[in-house]
Design a protein around this motif. Structure first.
Motif, PDB file in Angstrom:
ATOM      1  N   CYS A 190      -4.173   3.208  -2.521  1.00  0.00           N
ATOM      2  CA  CYS A 190      -3.492   2.391  -1.525  1.00  0.00           C
ATOM      3  C   CYS A 190      -4.389   1.269  -1.019  1.00  0.00           C
ATOM      4  O   CYS A 190      -3.928   0.166  -0.730  1.00  0.00           O
ATOM      5  N   SER A 191      -5.684   1.573  -0.929  1.00  0.00           N
ATOM      6  CA  SER A 191      -6.569   0.538  -0.398  1.00  0.00           C
ATOM      7  C   SER A 191      -6.724  -0.594  -1.406  1.00  0.00           C
ATOM      8  O   SER A 191      -6.878  -1.744  -1.035  1.00  0.00           O
ATOM      9  N   VAL A 221      -1.058   6.907   7.592  1.00  0.00           N
ATOM     10  CA  VAL A 221      -1.506   7.816   6.535  1.00  0.00           C
ATOM     11  C   VAL A 221      -1.454   9.227   7.109  1.00  0.00           C
ATOM     12  O   VAL A 221      -1.956   9.475   8.206  1.00  0.00           O
ATOM     13  N   CYS A 256      -2.987  13.253   2.089  1.00  0.00           N
ATOM     14  CA  CYS A 256      -3.801  12.299   1.341  1.00  0.00           C
ATOM     15  C   CYS A 256      -4.778  13.028   0.427  1.00  0.00           C
ATOM     16  O   CYS A 256      -5.459  13.958   0.842  1.00  0.00           O
ATOM     17  N   SER A 300       0.755   7.853   2.432  1.00  0.00           N
ATOM     18  CA  SER A 300       0.944   6.548   3.061  1.00  0.00           C
ATOM     19  C   SER A 300       2.423   6.327   3.259  1.00  0.00           C
ATOM     20  O   SER A 300       3.191   6.454   2.320  1.00  0.00           O
ATOM     21  N   ARG A 350      -7.743  -1.086   4.930  1.00  0.00           N
ATOM     22  CA  ARG A 350      -7.863   0.371   4.914  1.00  0.00           C
ATOM     23  C   ARG A 350      -9.313   0.771   4.738  1.00  0.00           C
ATOM     24  O   ARG A 350     -10.076   0.067   4.100  1.00  0.00           O
ATOM     25  N   CYS A 382       1.237   4.790  -3.286  1.00  0.00           N
ATOM     26  CA  CYS A 382       0.620   6.074  -2.946  1.00  0.00           C
ATOM     27  C   CYS A 382       1.340   7.197  -3.692  1.00  0.00           C
ATOM     28  O   CYS A 382       2.545   7.363  -3.572  1.00  0.00           O
ATOM     29  N   CYS A 393       0.820  -1.210   0.000  1.00  0.00           N
ATOM     30  CA  CYS A 393       0.000   0.000   0.000  1.00  0.00           C
ATOM     31  C   CYS A 393       0.853   1.259   0.000  1.00  0.00           C
ATOM     32  O   CYS A 393       0.367   2.326  -0.366  1.00  0.00           O
ATOM     33  N   VAL A 394       2.094   1.167   0.407  1.00  0.00           N
ATOM     34  CA  VAL A 394       2.905   2.381   0.550  1.00  0.00           C
ATOM     35  C   VAL A 394       3.501   2.879  -0.769  1.00  0.00           C
ATOM     36  O   VAL A 394       3.282   4.024  -1.148  1.00  0.00           O
ATOM     37  N   CYS A 418      -3.947  -3.074  -0.947  1.00  0.00           N
ATOM     38  CA  CYS A 418      -3.843  -3.858   0.286  1.00  0.00           C
ATOM     39  C   CYS A 418      -4.651  -5.134   0.114  1.00  0.00           C
ATOM     40  O   CYS A 418      -5.863  -5.076  -0.038  1.00  0.00           O
ATOM     41  N   SER A 425       5.551   5.146  -7.470  1.00  0.00           N
ATOM     42  CA  SER A 425       4.129   5.001  -7.750  1.00  0.00           C
ATOM     43  C   SER A 425       3.809   5.224  -9.224  1.00  0.00           C
ATOM     44  O   SER A 425       4.061   6.290  -9.772  1.00  0.00           O
TER      45      SER A 425
END
Ligand SMILES: Nc1nc2c(c(=O)[nH]1)N[C@H]1C(S)=C(S)[C@@H](COP(=O)(O)OP(=O)(O)OC[C@H]3O[C@@H](n4cnc5c(=O)[nH]c(N)nc54)[C@H](O)[C@@H]3O)O[C@H]1N2
Ligand SMILES: Nc1nc2c(c(=O)[nH]1)N[C@H]1C(S)=C(S)[C@@H](COP(=O)(O)OP(=O)(O)OC[C@H]3O[C@@H](n4cnc5c(=O)[nH]c(N)nc54)[C@H](O)[C@@H]3O)O[C@H]1N2
Ligand code: SF4
Ligand code: SF4
Ligand code: SF4
Ligand code: SF4
Ligand code: SF4
Ligand SMILES: [Mo]
Lengths: 243, 325, 966
Positions: free
Chosen positions: A112-113, A101, A106, A90, A121, A85, A81-82, A116, B82
């Motif tokens: 990110c969710s 977070v 954000c 995150s 999240r 982002c 998830c990191v 996961c 990312s």
């Protein structure tokens, strides 16, 4: 390097949801708050929770088990998830491995969710930012709280102490010992996320009775009957022969 | 996954925009080596404008996906890790490159303005355009990789994902270019339409490949790995909450099974055979109406395709959210 | 937002200690306030009960405090509105008080029993009981009769203590723990703490239950059993333990009446009674030690506990006068002879093999893993012991045994099994909590006849008591009941907690007489605590020909807009637990620890909301206005300023030194248990985490039924009157006396003819197995299934649906059942089904489960709600998808040979037979509405409630922010 985490002992978790609401209660008025509730008094009430307890049935009647399964962010050591982002909101803390977070960064893109695999999240529809378990980072370092109580809210609440908390990188910590000795495992190891949180499996105690244990020298029934004593006056061998 | 309409429009709009630009540039390159008649600067300029509009629309719709659009600038910061961040950087760059490309065409500039005379009248646009093409391909890659990089979304996690984004976007862009050409450069219709068909056929191959692949996928995660209990028969009794949650809203398409299945056929028909027929017919008759129909139908099909793309992706988190009680 | 280590939301923070009341467990809590709003409620680590932990409900206290369902003003039913419509107008407390004063004064002056006071799952029975007694009405009880009186009576009449809240398993030292019929009990957090420790210590946890929920989830072995059949299992276990010689002979001889000789002369009026050497002048409230043993050494009868004697447990003897006698153990053995594991298998569904194995595991663990603690003690016979011994087999049981009409005998059987294993008040087994053990039966007695109820006079006796023989019954000359619930009558002689579940039905029928005013405190009798809910709601609203309600005046004191408040003529808004003073007195359900007495208090942490007033203050105000002697001087002057003042200064008798609280008594707080009032008592509780805990000396902590040191200590501190041994009643003479009366062999009170057979049958001095009464009277072909409920851990009865957090966990309920059932009946998981009993039917959704015995269906208790109640939206899941099983359960048995209007209850104790109902389940038609049936007319919010609920909200203490509204 320190990696703080929870270790959850499924062997004693009774599924009471104390960790669910104590988490909500601590965090809604805390640094990670608020945690909104939608339709709180209407149909289909729903809200933000960082921790949920689910229930599974394993096996078939009559050999079935009821397994309660609490789940919050697992603070993965390799958290998918990191890196995804785009804003850096995150992040995983160097100093203790907590994945957090930053609400101020954000943008609420939810990416990110998606990344996961555990569904840990929760997007807050009203604050429009991603939220999740903070490992109670605003408790565990708060020097206004007595040292013994500087633990996550859910850990302190849990009546069965099924939630252990500590540094999984310190081989001598309570959590590391528990993982080692009770066969602690990670969820969905297939994705290489290396979750810091571990789970301890069910362990069964059995009693084995050997049949010898049922033939007892201390059988109290022995005391209730007189030892058979033959009658004195009836005939015996003595009456008919001499050697 | 729950298909987000902002993302569906974003990806289809920029795909068409990118494809249109690629079509313009291809035709210009062919013209440069005299394989095609040269077009006026206005033709490329207006074409680029359309492409820019599509990309900008995409960009705008993407904002609807954000909780805090005012912080969107922050997204540029994590390009090292990312793909989303990369997309966010490359998209404006593509947009910019195409705009510049179009502007140069409009202004009729070439390298002579910096004192270099190559003898090629559109040398500058060819060079800027080449950069644009590079960026466009990068953008296709970024968009595709946003999805393909999530390992456990197994339906997405394949090289076919960026390829499909590339081919479908390009096909739709070429179709649009064909429509455009039917009005302003009929002599390009055959060329562009032909490529539109060829790319579409390629896309058909790769998209079908991904459908076949996905149909055969074995989920790597199971209830067993999800909760770590090794037993053959297990069911969820309760997911811990009854009125739904983010987890039940974001990761389920929520449509009934028959809708889900029929959308697949809808997009397969709308994206491939119908446009194919219409394109073939339209090219021969250089008919704006038929060609427009081909593009519009295909675009609608792509919306369905994108919906299906999301809906089909089975997020492993769903294993944890099976039963209310 | 940054997660820096120092940054904190601004605000003034305070921490206050009090006691939780999100359930009856009474954990110590710390309430953290920010700017006066509740920021966080956590377990108090210094509290002996919960040691810092807290549960899901406790952690959701904030949402109770700020719930939109709270009542905030006294309300009067609008003229012309029907009961149940929930239409009210606000009135002042002055008006409310004068209405009540007028009405109650008139009743007290004429016929005090026309006032009935019934209370639910409250913790105020010491005060409410006192009020009723002072008023002079016998018509008082709390939830006990419909809750678990079988547990209290079955065990207290056998071992002088009980599970529930009076004692429990010593899991610290146990190796084998057998939990029977418990889902989520009162000792909620402590039991969870103990269970996890027990499991981690390697103990084996067996759960006997038709359903695997609650604590059973973590049991090492689950033994599914058919509901209502535990008696059979327990008797078979007893049989097997005796047969294998796995019982603790020494323990039984010394500490129970097993070796005492029973008169077997059928012709004698003493038949079935213990033979006595001589009858003492005055028998007190204890077992005089004048019974006989048969000494195996001398072959002669001797007085029990004769030094050096070794009595026989088995055999048949003749006294010098020719009277045939048998030790009561012999009778037990004869009784269980036919109760073999094979016999029990056919009834319980548990394989005989398993039953045998269970018996062996219990017996062998008890015998071979003896615990010996190096603690010297002296027994009541003066014998010194070097150590305390015990056997590490512990049991716990609750409503799965209790809530059946055969529960009393099953629980007697359980107590006997525990005694056979020698596990009573010993380490590793069952442990008492002060003020238990009590004499068998405890000394308190109810009045004995109609003359004990007199105008303007306090009741002669306690409203509730413990009959020791038929003469203690509360009946008129015809043997008919005096109480409205018919408690202590021949219908349910040992109904020591009353029969609240029959009050409304009886009052409605005027049987045995009509009443005038019914005051309900903290009970949702129009919903989940009534059986036959649909009709009970009609009864509450039913009128005589003259247009007057059958129950003329209904006062309800509640903190929330419940289903019950809708029926009230007068609604009294109570405070929440965070807003009031309360005491958790040893005169009520104790919260003591095994090692000594505990009591605790609540101290307000936030001011009352609106015009909410603690019910305690209401009672003291009315008591003072009516001039009840406990609350007013003979001149009619108010004795106590308020409830805190009452708590400090009230003594059970002038100068007795006994009050509601045991801690910090005496002028300066230097005494405990007994001592003159201490004006600073509240302060001292406050300084000590709101809890008083006295740890007994180690040598007083075990064997308390027979521990001289303890009994003398208890006597000195006025816990008991006598320091006499409390022998275990393996054989119950108390029951035999009722049987003798029914057989016409006694001089005293006699049952009415129609009940003679019933009394003779069910007052068996030894436990026996019979099918629950309702099952006997049901068509089992037509209704093949048992239907039961479970407590969910995250909800307390009906009162948490207004809690925004808890209702997300349980918004509605399903009927759980074996998948086989769906297969047979042709429906699938999640389908809508009908569940029907001989009394009614309910439409609901089903869920398949592998964790339920296939002959049983179950649901969570009290999740379903009536539309609009609890200030929930009319479309809330609770009323559309949630259902109440109570609609299927009757408060009365079908008319049969024993009578017409007998309660659906245990014939001994009057315990409500909740779990006896038989049902069938079938698919609902596809075109039927997908909502629960039955539906009730929706009620609107009442004045004073928030009438517009937010459609989303955010709670952030210090600035409670509500989101958008609709
Ligand atoms: N089918 C079925 N029915 C059952 C049972 C079962 O197992 N199955 N169990 C039975 C048992 S054991 C019990 S004890 C009963 C419980 O039944 P009840 O005693 O009726 O319990 P509740 O409905 O939770 O609560 C009663 C009322 O107390 C109110 N209340 C809450 N807090 C306060 C307060 O601080 N002050 C005041 N004045 N009121 C307050 C609530 O709003 C509610 O209206 O249910 C019984 N009913
Ligand atoms: N969270 C929470 N805690 C509570 C309450 C609450 O509402 N919520 N209520 C409190 C109150 S007032 C009470 S009285 C206690 C009650 O505490 P429990 O007695 O634990 O409550 P029940 O849920 O009635 O549990 C009865 C259990 O017995 C089982 N059972 C039913 N019939 C039989 C049978 O014939 N044999 C066996 N062996 N088992 C059977 C059921 O399956 C169920 O598991 O809980 C208290 N604690
Ligand atoms: S609080 Fe503890 S026992 Fe309760 S559900 Fe959570 S982990 Fe399990
Ligand atoms: S559990 Fe999910 S949210 Fe938490 S660190 Fe791992 S991947 Fe990230
Ligand atoms: S939702 Fe927030 S934290 Fe998650 S990826 Fe987007 S910006 Fe990062
Ligand atoms: S560690 Fe804190 S935030 Fe995480 S689940 Fe526990 S209480 Fe919630
Ligand atoms: S068990 Fe009961 S008293 Fe204890 S914290 Fe939970 S709700 Fe409060
Ligand atoms: Mo109860």
């Amino acid at each position: 390097m320190t990696q703080l985490a929870l270790v959850i002992d499924l062997n004693v978790c009774v599924g009471c949801h104390a960790c669910v609401t104590s988490c909500k209660e601590w965090n809604t008025s805390g640094m990670a708050g608020y945690m909104a509730d939608d339709n709180p008094y209407d149909a289909d009430p729903t809200g933000t929770f960082f921790n949920r307890v689910q229930t599974f049935e394993v096996g078939e009647y009559p050999c079935s088990e009821t397994v309660h399964f609490p789940k919050s962010c697992l603070h993965c050591e390799d958290p998918p998830c990191v890196p995804v982002c785009p804003t850096g909101a995150s992040y995983k803390r160097e100093e203790d491995g907590i994945v957090l977070v930053d609400y101020d960064k954000c943008i609420g893109c939810k990416y990110c969710s998606w990344a996961c695999p555990y569904g840990a999240r929760e997007f807050d529809e009203h604050q429009k930012v991603m939220k999740k378990c903070t490992l109670c980072v605003d408790r565990i370092y708060d020097e206004n709280i007595p040292e013994a109580e500087r633990k996550p809210a859910c850990v302190r609440a849990c009546p069965t102490s099924a939630r252990l908390y500590g540094d999984v990188h310190d081989p001598n910590s309570e959590v590391s010992i528990a993982i080692r000795e009770a066969g602690g495992y990670q969820l969905m190891p297939e994705w290489g996320t290396n979750p810091a949180n571990h789970y301890l499996p069910r362990r069964k105690t059995k009693i084995r009775i050997h049949e010898d244990e049922l033939v007892r020298s201390d059988n109290p029934l022995k005391k209730e009957t007189d030892r058979p004593v033959g009658p004195i006056d009836e005939p015996t061998l003595d009456d008919v022969t001499s050697w | 996954m729950h298909p987000a309409f902002s993302v569906i429009f974003l990806t289809t709009l920029i795909g068409a925009g990118q494809g249109l630009f690629l079509a313009l540039y291809t035709s210009e390159s062919y013209a440069a080596v005299k394989l095609l008649p040269v077009q006026s600067g206005a033709f490329y300029a207006w074409g680029s404008a359309i492409s820019v509009v599509l990309l900008a629309l995409g960009l705008i719709t993407s904002f609807f996906h954000l909780g805090h659009p005012e912080r969107a600038w922050r997204t540029a910061t994590k390009w090292r890790t990312s793909w989303l961040s990369r997309e966010v950087i490359v998209l404006p760059a593509v947009l910019g490159a195409i705009a510049v490309y179009g502007a140069i065409h409009a202004l009729g500039w070439n390298l002579t303005i910096v004192g270099i005379d190559t003898g090629v009248s559109n040398d500058l646009t060819l060079i800027v355009g080449a950069g644009g093409v590079l960026l466009t391909f990068t953008l296709f890659l970024c968009t595709g990789m946003i999805y393909a990089c999530i390992k456990f979304l197994q339906e997405w996690s394949t090289w076919l994902t960026p390829v499909n984004y590339l081919l479908l976007g390009t096909a739709s862009g070429f179709a649009l270019a064909t429509v455009y050409a039917s009005l302003f450069a009929p002599e390009l219709v055959y060329f562009l339409g032909g490529w539109a068909i060829i790319i579409l056929l390629a896309a058909f191959v790769t998209r079908s490949a991904s459908l076949i692949r996905n149909a055969r996928l074995k989920p790597k995660s199971s209830l067993q790995t999800a909760i770590g209990v090794r037993h053959q028969t297990m069911t969820q009794r309760s997911q811990g909450q009854m009125g739904g949650s983010y987890n039940t809203r974001e990761y389920f398409h929520g449509a009934p099974m028959w809708v889900f299945r029929s959308i697949k056929w809808v997009f397969l028909v709308l994206v491939f055979p119908l446009p194919l027929i219409l394109l073939s017919v339209g090219i021969n008759e250089a008919s704006f109406t038929v060609l427009s129909a081909a593009f519009v139908i295909q675009y609608l099909g792509l919306l369905a395709e994108r919906w299906f793309f999301f809906a089909q992706a089975n997020h492993p988190q769903n294993i944890y959210y099976q039963t209310i009680s | 937002m940054k997660y820096s280590q120092t940054e904190h939301p601004k605000g003034r923070t305070e921490v206050k200690n009090t006691t939780c009341y999100m359930c009856a467990c009474r954990c110590g809590i710390r309430v953290i306030l920010r700017d006066g709003e509740v920021r966080y409620i956590e377990g108090n680590p210094d509290h002996p009960l919960n040691k810092g932990v807290i549960c899901a409900k406790g952690s959701s206290g904030i949402m109770k405090q700020y719930s939109p369902a709270r009542l905030t003003q006294p309300l009067r039913r609008k003229p012309g509105a029907d009961r149940g419509d929930g239409e009210f107008e606000p009135i002042s407390w002055d008006e409310a008080f004068s209405m009540m004063e007028q009405r109650l004064r008139q009743i007290r002056e004429t016929d005090p029993k026309k006032f009935a006071l019934f209370t639910g799952r409250d913790q105020m029975q010491a005060l409410t009981g006192l009020f009723a007694k002072q008023f002079g009405t016998p018509n008082y009880a709390a939830h006990g009769g419909f809750c678990s009186v079988n547990m209290a009576a079955g065990m207290i009449y056998t071992i002088g203590g009980s599970f529930w809240e009076f004692g429990g398993p010593d899991l610290d030292r146990s190796k084998l723990f057998v939990m029977i019929g418990t889902a989520e009990d009162h000792h909620s957090n402590p039991l969870k703490m103990a269970l996890s420790k027990f499991k981690r210590n390697g103990g084996k946890f067996i759960s006997i239950n038709p359903v695997r929920t609650g604590y059973s989830a973590i049991a090492d072995e689950w033994v599914p059993i058919k509901p209502g059949t535990d008696g059979a299992l327990l008797l078979a276990l007893i049989n097997e333990i005796i047969k294998q010689g796995l019982y603790d002979r020494e323990f039984l001889i010394q500490y129970s009446n097993s070796a005492q000789l029973v008169n077997m002369d059928e012709a004698s009026s003493e038949f079935g009674m213990f033979v006595r050497t001589e009858v003492p002048e005055e028998e007190g409230c204890f077992d005089p030690q004048n019974k006989l043993w048969w000494d195996r050494k001398s072959g002669q009868p001797v007085v029990t506990h004769t030094e050096g004697a070794d009595p026989r447990l088995i055999g048949e003897f003749r006294l010098d006068d020719g009277t045939p006698v048998k030790p009561s153990f012999q009778l037990l053995m004869e009784r269980v002879k036919e109760y073999t594991p094979e016999w029990a298998e056919g009834i319980t569904g548990i394989p005989a093999e398993t039953i045998r194995r269970l018996a062996y595991e219990m017996g062998v663990t008890a015998r071979d893993q003896k615990i010996e603690l190096p603690i010297a003690w002296t027994d009541v016979w003066g014998k010194d012991h070097e150590s305390i011994t015990g056997s590490p087999v512990a049991f716990h049981a609750m409503r799965g045994l209790a809530a059946h009409s055969n529960g009393f005998h099953s629980i007697r059987a359980l107590s006997i099994l525990m005694s056979l294993l020698g596990t009573i008040d010993r380490p590793g087994g069952f442990r008492h909590k002060a003020p238990f053990p009590r004499p068998i039966p405890p000394c308190a007695k109810s009045p004995k006849g109609p003359d004990d109820v007199q105008p303007n006079t306090p009741l002669n006796g306690m409203p509730l008591g413990w009959p020791a023989d038929p003469d203690d019954l509360f009946v008129d000359d015809q043997g008919e009941p005096v109480r409205i619930d018919k408690a202590f009558s021949w219908e349910y002689p040992l109904s020591v907690h009353g029969l609240m579940h029959n009050v409304i039905t009886n009052a409605h029928r005027g049987d045995p007489y009509p009443i005038d005013t019914l005051l309900i405190f903290m009970a949702n009798m129009a919903w989940n605590s009534s059986m036959n809910t649909v009709e009970v709601r009609e009864m509450l609203n039913d009128k005589n020909e003259d247009g007057e309600y059958k129950i003329p005046f209904l006062i309800v004191c509640d903190a929330f807009q419940s289903e019950m408040t809708a029926f009230a003529d007068l609604v009294l808004p109570d405070t929440t637990y965070l807003e009031r003073h309360d005491v958790m007195s040893m005169l009520d359900r104790p919260i003591s620890e095994y090692d000594g007495p505990v009591d605790s208090v609540r101290i307000p942490v936030v001011p009352p909301t609106g015009e909410c007033k603690p019910f305690q203050e209401v009672l003291i105000e009315i008591g003072s206005r009516l001039g009840l002697p406990a609350f007013a001087t003979p001149e009619g002057k108010r004795k106590y300023r308020d409830y805190p003042d009452f708590i400090v200064n009230y003594e059970t008798e002038p100068g007795s030194g006994i009050g509601f609280l045991a801690g910090w008594r005496g002028k300066g707080g230097e005494k405990f248990m007994k001592g003159e009032p201490n004006p600073n008592q509240w302060k001292m509780y406050e300084q000590n985490n709101c809890v008083f805990h006295y740890e007994l000396p180690k040598s007083y902590q075990y064997m308390r039924n027979w521990n001289q040191g303890y009994l003398e200590w208890a006597q000195k501190h006025r816990l008991t009157r006598y320091a006499e041994p409390i022998l275990i009643h393996i054989y119950s003479e108390v029951l035999q006396q009722f049987r003798l009366a029914a057989q016409g062999k006694t001089q005293g009170k006699q049952p009415p003819e129609r009940l003679r057979k019933r009394i003779e049958t069910y007052f068996d001095p030894l436990p026996f197995y019979f099918e629950p009464l309702e099952v006997q009277l049901s068509d089992k072909q037509k209704y093949p299934l048992s239907a039961i409920t479970q407590r969910p851990m995250a909800m307390y009865h009906s009162w948490d649906s207004q809690n925004a957090w808890l209702r997300q966990i349980h918004a509605h309920n399903y009927l759980y059942m074996s998948p086989d059932l769906g297969e047979k009946e042709g429906f699938g998981d999640g389908d809508w089904v009908w569940v029907e009993s001989q009394w009614g039917k309910v439409r609901c959704m089903c869920r398949f489960s592998e964790a339920v015995e296939p002959g049983t269906v179950w649901t969570w208790n009290a999740i379903g709600k009536s539309a609009g109640a609890w200030n929930l939206d009319q479309c809330a899941n609770e009323s559309k998808k949630g259902f109440l099983l109570n609609h299927l359960i009757s408060e009365e048995l079908p008319a049969h040979s024993d009578g017409e209007h007998l309660s659906n209850s245990d014939p001994v104790t009057g315990q409500a037979g909740w779990y006896d109902v038989r049902v069938r389940v079938y698919k609902a038609d596809a075109d039927e509405d997908k909502v629960v049936y039955p539906q009730f007319k929706a009620v609107a919010p009442v004045p004073g409630e928030v009438s517009r609920r937010p459609n989303w909200m955010t709670y952030f203490a210090g600035k409670f922010a509500k989101g958008g509204s609709r």
